[in-house]
Design an enzyme around this catalytic site. Structure first.
Site, PDB file in Angstrom:
ATOM      1  N   ARG A  91      -9.984  -6.071  -3.390  1.00  0.00           N
ATOM      2  CA  ARG A  91      -9.447  -5.786  -4.931  1.00  0.00           C
ATOM      3  C   ARG A  91      -8.701  -7.360  -5.019  1.00  0.00           C
ATOM      4  O   ARG A  91      -7.977  -7.741  -4.379  1.00  0.00           O
ATOM      5  CB  ARG A  91      -8.305  -4.825  -4.772  1.00  0.00           C
ATOM      6  CG  ARG A  91      -7.427  -4.776  -6.228  1.00  0.00           C
ATOM      7  CD  ARG A  91      -6.678  -3.715  -6.489  1.00  0.00           C
ATOM      8  NE  ARG A  91      -7.757  -2.477  -6.913  1.00  0.00           N
ATOM      9  CZ  ARG A  91      -7.338  -1.354  -7.429  1.00  0.00           C
ATOM     10  NH1 ARG A  91      -5.987  -1.255  -7.706  1.00  0.00           N
ATOM     11  NH2 ARG A  91      -8.121  -0.375  -7.928  1.00  0.00           N
ATOM     12  N   HIS A  94     -15.083  -2.986 -12.246  1.00  0.00           N
ATOM     13  CA  HIS A  94     -14.627  -1.904 -11.399  1.00  0.00           C
ATOM     14  C   HIS A  94     -15.527  -0.968 -10.858  1.00  0.00           C
ATOM     15  O   HIS A  94     -15.692   0.237 -11.713  1.00  0.00           O
ATOM     16  CB  HIS A  94     -13.397  -1.150 -12.031  1.00  0.00           C
ATOM     17  CG  HIS A  94     -12.532  -0.581 -11.111  1.00  0.00           C
ATOM     18  ND1 HIS A  94     -12.555  -0.471  -9.834  1.00  0.00           N
ATOM     19  CD2 HIS A  94     -11.229   0.137 -11.256  1.00  0.00           C
ATOM     20  CE1 HIS A  94     -11.898   0.373  -9.305  1.00  0.00           C
ATOM     21  NE2 HIS A  94     -10.852   0.747 -10.104  1.00  0.00           N
ATOM     22  N   GLN A 115     -14.870   2.649  -9.573  1.00  0.00           N
ATOM     23  CA  GLN A 115     -14.487   3.659 -10.475  1.00  0.00           C
ATOM     24  C   GLN A 115     -15.716   4.169 -11.333  1.00  0.00           C
ATOM     25  O   GLN A 115     -15.660   5.259 -11.547  1.00  0.00           O
ATOM     26  CB  GLN A 115     -13.466   2.835 -11.421  1.00  0.00           C
ATOM     27  CG  GLN A 115     -12.959   3.651 -12.564  1.00  0.00           C
ATOM     28  CD  GLN A 115     -11.875   4.664 -12.023  1.00  0.00           C
ATOM     29  OE1 GLN A 115     -11.108   4.502 -11.046  1.00  0.00           O
ATOM     30  NE2 GLN A 115     -12.205   5.957 -12.348  1.00  0.00           N
ATOM     31  N   ASP A 174      -8.501   3.318 -21.061  1.00  0.00           N
ATOM     32  CA  ASP A 174      -7.783   2.648 -19.925  1.00  0.00           C
ATOM     33  C   ASP A 174      -6.544   1.975 -20.610  1.00  0.00           C
ATOM     34  O   ASP A 174      -6.317   1.596 -21.699  1.00  0.00           O
ATOM     35  CB  ASP A 174      -8.676   1.494 -19.304  1.00  0.00           C
ATOM     36  CG  ASP A 174      -8.262   0.924 -18.146  1.00  0.00           C
ATOM     37  OD1 ASP A 174      -7.052   1.289 -17.509  1.00  0.00           O
ATOM     38  OD2 ASP A 174      -8.852  -0.073 -17.699  1.00  0.00           O
ATOM     39  N   CYS A 232      -9.139   6.094 -16.233  1.00  0.00           N
ATOM     40  CA  CYS A 232      -9.320   5.767 -14.585  1.00  0.00           C
ATOM     41  C   CYS A 232      -7.941   5.953 -13.980  1.00  0.00           C
ATOM     42  O   CYS A 232      -7.951   6.002 -12.570  1.00  0.00           O
ATOM     43  CB  CYS A 232      -9.974   4.339 -14.540  1.00  0.00           C
ATOM     44  SG  CYS A 232      -8.683   3.149 -15.359  1.00  0.00           S
TER      45      CYS A 232
HETATM   46  N1   CP Z   1      -8.319   3.768 -11.037  1.00  0.00           N
HETATM   47  C1   CP Z   1      -7.702   2.850  -9.829  1.00  0.00           C
HETATM   48  O1   CP Z   1      -8.425   2.247  -9.281  1.00  0.00           O
HETATM   49  O2   CP Z   1      -6.496   3.148  -9.204  1.00  0.00           O
HETATM   50  P1   CP Z   1      -5.780   2.344  -8.476  1.00  0.00           P
HETATM   51  O3   CP Z   1      -5.406   1.079  -9.069  1.00  0.00           O
HETATM   52  O4   CP Z   1      -4.463   3.216  -8.051  1.00  0.00           O
HETATM   53  O5   CP Z   1      -6.449   2.010  -7.355  1.00  0.00           O
HETATM   54  N1  NVA Z   2      -8.026  -2.205 -16.180  1.00  0.00           N
HETATM   55  C1  NVA Z   2      -7.145  -1.636 -15.096  1.00  0.00           C
HETATM   56  C2  NVA Z   2      -7.564  -0.837 -14.156  1.00  0.00           C
HETATM   57  C3  NVA Z   2      -6.820  -0.134 -13.039  1.00  0.00           C
HETATM   58  C4  NVA Z   2      -7.384   0.858 -12.205  1.00  0.00           C
HETATM   59  C5  NVA Z   2      -6.603  -2.947 -14.396  1.00  0.00           C
HETATM   60  O1  NVA Z   2      -7.278  -4.035 -14.215  1.00  0.00           O
HETATM   61  O2  NVA Z   2      -5.324  -2.933 -14.115  1.00  0.00           O
END
Ligand code: CP
Ligand code: NVA
Length: 308
Positions: free
Chosen positions: A102, A129, A132, A224, A264
């Site tokens: 990540r 993502h 997701q 989101d 998400c």
């Molecule tokens: N939706 C998602 O990726 O959640 P986290 O940021 O908690 O991993």
């Molecule tokens: N768009 C959000 C998704 C979190 C799972 C982010 O990148 O923070």
């Protein structure tokens, strides 16, 4: 090497195959007849940002598949700071069987994949993502059956999550409309890829600034956070322009009566989604969260060629 970096890298057949595998893996999990596809395999998880779902679901997925997961927090590896991304990738490849990362900068994932001798999975970047996305399309399949010609409406920021949804919808032949405020549209390069995939599948893809036009006759309403991780400085500014895109009961009334609502998570309740909608009968939020587990098991098994 089967990396899992963006849904757009998959063929429609691969995407459907991983989804079908997730359906089978979930059914086996429910029946308590899981196959230990990844016995003794180790997943290395590199995090530059916080996480609940990604961290826990990957960890549990590996345990339930007979393997192990190793959590590396943002302060440990310091990707690209303490050590170059290329060297981190080369070293991790000597220890683990698969890497999930990540990151802030999507280019770091590309770099990780370039130097890895094991599969690399995108656990969220500023660009996309895809884990997701897989969980989300699994959830939509469960709720709506065949997705061809169904309408997915995304309300809010043109971000990593909406990019993956556009790619997945375009691969599966699902119609996709995104409503954003001006200046928060999806990047033109994302549209170019989406259009190419949609031309092959027959999906109708569209963008608008009008949230009601997007929500009208939708089968899925998705939102989101208005400000993603790393954009905290912009949160106050964004709160001024995003409220018309909030999913509340008024907006939901424009969708089909059997439409589902998706997010998400983590949610900013009262901002992009209201409590009555998030907790209401049309909410699929926690199915999505659960499906991260099943979808990622399928991604891991696919990436490691572990199907028997
Ligand atoms: N939706 C998602 O990726 O959640 P986290 O940021 O908690 O991993
Ligand atoms: N768009 C959000 C998704 C979190 C799972 C982010 O990148 O923070």
């Amino acid at each position: 090497m089967k990396h899992f970096i963006a849904l757009a890298d998959l063929t429609p057949a691969e995407m459907r195959h991983i989804l079908n595998l997730a359906v089978d893996i979930k059914a086996a999990w429910k029946a308590d007849t899981d196959t230990p596809y990844l016995k003794n395999k180790v997943l290395g998880m590199i995090f530059q940002k916080p996480s609940l779902r990604t961290r826990v679901s990957f960890d549990v997925a590996m345990l339930q598949l007979g393997g192990n997961a190793l959590y590396l927090s943002p302060s440990e590896i310091q990707l690209g700071k303490r050590e170059s991304v290329a060297d981190v990738s080369r070293v991790m490849s000597r220890y683990v069987d698969v890497v999930m990362a990540r990151v802030f900068n999507h280019y770091d994932l590309i770099e990780l994949a370039k130097y890895a001798s094991v599969p690399v999975i995108n656990g969220l970047s500023d660009y996309s993502h895809p884990c997701q996305g897989m969980a989300d399309f699994l959830t939509m399949l469960e709720r709506h059956g065949d997705l061809k010609g169904k309408k997915l409406a995304y309300l809010g920021d043109g971000n990593n999550v909406s990019t993956s949804l556009l790619f997945g919808a375009a691969l599966l032949g699902m119609d996709f409309t995104i409503a954003t405020p001006k200046s928060y549209e999806l990047h033109p390069a994302v549209w170019d890829i989406g259009k190419r995939l949609a031309a092959e599948s027959g999906a109708q893809i569209a963008a608008t600034y009008d949230p009601i036009a997007a929500a009208t006759a939708a089968d899925v309403l998705y939102t989101d956070a208005w400000a993603s991780m790393g954009q905290e400085d912009e949160a106050a500014k964004r709160r001024l322009v995003f409220p018309p895109y909030r999913i509340d009961e008024g907006l939901l009334a424009h969708a089909h009566a059997d439409a589902i609502v998706m997010h998400c998570l983590p949610a900013h309740r009262g901002e992009e989604i209201t409590d009555p909608v998030a907790d209401g009968p049309q909410s699929a939020l926690f199915d999505q969260a659960e499906n991260r587990l099943h979808a990622q098991k399928a991604i891991l098994v696919w990436a490691l060629d572990a199907e028997k």
